[in-house]
Design a protein around this motif. Structure first.
Motif, mmCIF file in Angstrom:
data_model
loop_
_atom_site.group_PDB
_atom_site.id
_atom_site.type_symbol
_atom_site.label_atom_id
_atom_site.label_comp_id
_atom_site.label_asym_id
_atom_site.label_seq_id
_atom_site.Cartn_x
_atom_site.Cartn_y
_atom_site.Cartn_z
ATOM 1 N N GLN A 541 47.300 0.925 -17.665
ATOM 2 C CA GLN A 541 47.938 0.534 -18.929
ATOM 3 C C GLN A 541 48.715 -0.761 -18.745
ATOM 4 O O GLN A 541 49.772 -0.971 -19.341
ATOM 5 N N ILE A 542 48.159 -1.652 -17.924
ATOM 6 C CA ILE A 542 48.831 -2.911 -17.626
ATOM 7 C C ILE A 542 48.632 -3.870 -18.798
ATOM 8 O O ILE A 542 47.506 -4.091 -19.252
ATOM 9 N N LEU A 567 45.230 -3.538 -20.833
ATOM 10 C CA LEU A 567 45.679 -4.108 -22.109
ATOM 11 C C LEU A 567 46.051 -5.575 -21.928
ATOM 12 O O LEU A 567 46.934 -6.091 -22.618
ATOM 13 N N LEU A 568 45.387 -6.238 -21.029
ATOM 14 C CA LEU A 568 45.713 -7.619 -20.697
ATOM 15 C C LEU A 568 45.337 -8.556 -21.837
ATOM 16 O O LEU A 568 44.313 -8.369 -22.494
ATOM 17 N N GLU A 569 46.169 -9.592 -22.045
ATOM 18 C CA GLU A 569 46.004 -10.468 -23.204
ATOM 19 C C GLU A 569 45.628 -11.895 -22.842
ATOM 20 O O GLU A 569 44.914 -12.552 -23.602
ATOM 21 N N ASP A 586 35.681 -8.405 -12.644
ATOM 22 C CA ASP A 586 35.481 -7.485 -13.761
ATOM 23 C C ASP A 586 36.730 -7.485 -14.640
ATOM 24 O O ASP A 586 37.774 -6.945 -14.260
ATOM 25 N N LEU A 587 36.613 -8.106 -15.825
ATOM 26 C CA LEU A 587 37.736 -8.189 -16.771
ATOM 27 C C LEU A 587 37.408 -7.500 -18.091
ATOM 28 O O LEU A 587 38.118 -7.684 -19.080
ATOM 29 N N ARG A 588 36.370 -6.703 -18.137
ATOM 30 C CA ARG A 588 35.918 -6.104 -19.396
ATOM 31 C C ARG A 588 36.949 -5.130 -19.954
ATOM 32 O O ARG A 588 37.814 -4.617 -19.257
ATOM 33 N N LEU A 592 41.780 -9.967 -23.825
ATOM 34 C CA LEU A 592 41.883 -11.360 -23.420
ATOM 35 C C LEU A 592 41.334 -12.280 -24.502
ATOM 36 O O LEU A 592 40.297 -11.990 -25.105
ATOM 37 N N ARG A 593 42.007 -13.400 -24.716
ATOM 38 C CA ARG A 593 41.617 -14.315 -25.783
ATOM 39 C C ARG A 593 41.578 -15.747 -25.263
ATOM 40 O O ARG A 593 41.961 -16.020 -24.139
#
Length: 741
Positions: A541-542, A567-569, A586-588, A592-593
């Motif tokens: 839940q980072i 929950l990385l942005e 692996d960032l799926r 992220l935007r």
């Protein structure tokens, strides 16, 4: 009465002339025990050194040979009382050439022992060895010799030990014993006690080998013919070798033969290795009753046989049947056993008690169908046990705490079983040797007991995929200063990310850290980790930003990074200085935007799917994914065209650009990529037709072009894609004129 020695020096030449007495010059003072080194033998050694190619910096022996030092300090050389070289050990000297039939080595006529093992001669064995008639020990193992073993070896009639073993890899030249064959080589070697030909291509029938050995080397103690391309049945004539104590026949092809009964009749047998031999039929119970056995290796992988007629039936399934039934109870009576390997079979039932085998150092029973608990009485008195490997079975019950008190035990491998209950407090032996504890994929529960943090030598700890609960302070592992691998993933744990506590020793220097599904809310501070290569923080839940230090951990050694399902942005800085060896990113399934991050230059797996990335793919994307096998950008908000440089990714097998807003046409090189197995471009705004021709080497399994603006005809060349299983072209304007079967 005193005798003046000096005048005798003038008399020596006369003795030589009139009485044929040979007078040899000696060099240097007498050694401590009265020995001298003959000058001509020293010259032969110096000549040998001058012709050999070797690494001066890595050499320990050859570099010590020079005229300015006393001969007794020359590494690897032993002299006899008359000043002759009788033993020469040049093993592991990083020799890479300069050795042939004219070598001065072959003039050392008094040589009895010669060891050239573990070098890289990269040549055939010179016939000059035949000149060394006094040899009793010859070791050319792992020295990168190839070709036919010369017939001259058969003339070394005093040989007691021969070791020509090699570790063969496909593509390397073979060391062969074909013409002359084994029969011819050993016919005069009646003194032979030890024969090691592992990896040598003999290409003969087992029967003829047995007959040759039994008639020529009656005093043989050790027979090691691993990976020699032997076939057919073994012959009972081998029984004539009554002194045999070690038999190693693994990795041959005796598929046309049953397991021989006579193997149980060697009264001095201490080692029997029959792994991957292709035997079928009944394995005699008598083999398990040989009380002198110390090493029994029946890791028989993919063979066809049964154990005993009263235990199971033979199931022949195209070389795919394994040992079945229970491990014989008579195993409990093998008091001299030191090594037991029954792994990779289909043994069932419980493990017999082995407490009478006090000398056991290794128990390998992994990858079977063993059931039942492992009670404490299994391990009573096994003070020499170093490795216990029971992985991949169906063992159950609780873990016996006595197991952890065995003083020599270094590795406990119990993963992929059905052990349950708590990991209770266990006694820790002072100066415990335990370095590996692998309990992953069981049903262990409750909080992790603090005694886990006591074995100071612990190097690898894997408690993943269990039912452990409670809160674990990451700083607790500071007590384990030697820990390099930690896996707590997929339990019901809550990990407190604080790693460094000033009152405790410095945190361990991890190489592998797996904390997936550990309810982490923040990144643990790993910025000081200098050796980290594998980091998995997925399914947590980072939130917030990916910190810039994460690309610097491991000092450029990071190979695997998984931050998916968080929950990385965003990222604190662009991905411009990624670790050079990062192969998996692996960032799926984050949030992220912004523009997509530039992939690592030598990556094999890159997954940016299910995020909020926007903008277009960089026009030079092919430069960064030239080594990539898997690349996914699916389910983002990416626009623009698919750049042609993507075709520079010549190793791509999976490309998924689905569920975006791509426009333009499909680059023809994508369709023509013969490595590509999955191409998913569905749910975009691509238009035009399907370009290019698909060749006969087409590897496509899946082609998804669903919900685009494509028109024209489906190319008939798709019929060349014989592996094609999924073809989706719905919701386009194409004309389907091809049938895919």
């Amino acid at each position: 009465m005193k005798i003046k020695l000096f005048p005798w020096l003038y008399f020596l030449p006369l003795c030589s002339f009139f009485f044929c007495i040979h007078v040899a010059l000696v060099s240097g003072d007498c050694l401590g025990d009265g020995r001298v080194c003959l000058e001509d033998e020293m010259m032969l050694l110096l000549q040998l050194k001058s012709t050999l190619k070797f690494n001066d910096a890595a050499s320990n022996k050859l570099v010590s040979w020079n005229q300015s030092t006393h001969c007794c300090s020359w590494g690897g050389v032993i002299w006899d009382a008359t000043g002759h070289v009788v033993s020469l050990d040049l093993s592991s000297e990083f020799i890479s050439g300069g050795f042939n039939g004219s070598s001065s080595l072959f003039n050392l006529q008094h040589l009895q022992r010669l060891n050239l093992a573990n070098n890289a001669f990269s040549s055939q064995i010179p016939p000059g060895f035949g000149k060394l008639g006094n040899l009793i020990y010859l070791n050319l193992s792992e020295a990168e010799f190839y070709g036919q073993i010369p017939i001259e070896i058969s003339g070394l009639t005093r040989l007691v030990t021969i070791d020509f073993s090699i570790l063969y890899f496909p593509g390397l030249p073979l060391l062969k014993l074909e013409s002359p064959n084994l029969i011819m080589m050993v016919q005069n070697l009646s003194e032979l006690r030890e024969l090691y030909l592992d990896g040598v291509n003999i290409s003969a029938q087992g029967k003829e080998c047995c007959q040759a050995l039994s008639s020529s080397v009656p005093n043989l103690h050790v027979l090691s013919l691993q990976s020699c391309d032997l076939s057919g049945p073994l012959d009972s004539s081998l029984l004539k070798l009554r002194s045999l104590s070690s038999i190693r026949l693994d990795d041959n092809n005796f598929s046309a033969a049953p397991v021989p009964d006579f193997l149980a009749n060697f009264s001095n047998l201490t080692q029997l290795r029959l792994s991957y031999c292709g035997f079928y039929g009944t394995v005699p119970e008598k083999i398990f009753q040989v009380r002198t056995l110390q090493i029994l290796d029946l890791n028989l992988g993919a063979l066809e046989y049964k154990i005993f007629r009263d235990i199971t039936q033979l199931h022949s399934q195209s070389q795919d049947c394994d040992f079945r039934g229970a491990i014989p109870k008579v195993m409990a009576d093998l008091t001299q056993l030191v090594y037991l390997d029954f792994s990779n079979n289909k043994f069932s039932g419980s493990i017999p008690p082995l407490s009478l085998s006090k000398s056991l150092t290794g128990i390998y029973l992994s990858h079977n169908n063993l059931t039942g608990p492992i009670s404490s009485f299994h391990w009573d008195g096994l003070v020499n046990l170093v490795v216990l490997d029971l992985r991949n079975n169906a063992l159950n019950g609780s873990l016996p705490t006595q197991l952890f008190s065995l003083p020599s035990l270094q590795m406990i491998e119990l993963s992929n079983n059905h052990f349950s209950g708590p990991l209770s407090e266990f006694p820790v032996v002072p100066f415990s040797a335990l370095n590996t504890l692998d309990l992953n994929s069981n049903h262990l529960e409750r909080p992790i007991h603090e005694s886990v943090f006591h074995p100071q030598s612990l190097n690898m700890l894997d408690l993943s995929s269990n039912k452990f609960n409670g809160t674990v302070e990451l700083s607790s592992f500071q007590k384990l200063g030697n820990l390099t691998t930690l896996n707590l993933a997929y339990n019901n744990l809550s990990i407190n990310a604080g790693l460094a506590t000033p009152a405790l020793p410095p945190p361990p220097n991890f190489t592998t850290l797996k904390l997936a599904s550990c309810k982490l809310r923040t990144f643990p501070d790993l910025s000081t980790q200098s050796r980290l290569t594998y980091l998995d923080l997925s399914d947590n839940q980072i939130s917030g930003s990916i910190p810039s230090w994460i690309w610097k951990i491991g000092n450029g050694s990071l190979v695997h990074l998984n931050l998916s399902h968080n929950l990385l942005e965003d990222l604190q800085e662009p991905l411009s200085n990624l670790p050079p060896v990062l192969s998996t990113l692996d960032l799926r399934f984050n949030q992220l935007r912004g523009p997509i991050p530039t992939p690592p230059l030598y990556s094999g797996y890159v997954d940016y799917s299910n995020n909020r990335f926007t903008f277009s793919i960089p026009h030079d994307i092919g430069l960064y994914i030239s080594s990539t096998i898997f690349f996914s950008l699916s389910n983002n908000n990416i626009t623009g065209i698919i750049p042609k440089s993507i075709c520079d990714a010549s190793y791509l097998q999976v490309l998924d650009l689905s569920d975006n807003a791509f426009s333009g046409t499909i680059p023809s090189c994508l369709i023509q990529n013969e490595r590509l197995a999955v191409l998913n471009l569905g749910r975009n705004r691509l238009f035009g037709n399907i370009p290019g021709e698909l060749g006969h080497m087409c590897s496509l399994h899946t082609l998804d072009l669903n919900e685009n603006l494509l028109d024209g005809k489906i190319p008939k060349s798709l019929a060349n894609c014989e592996a094609l299983e999924v073809l989706s072209t719905a919701c386009n304007s194409m004309i389907d004129e091809i049938k895919i079967y």
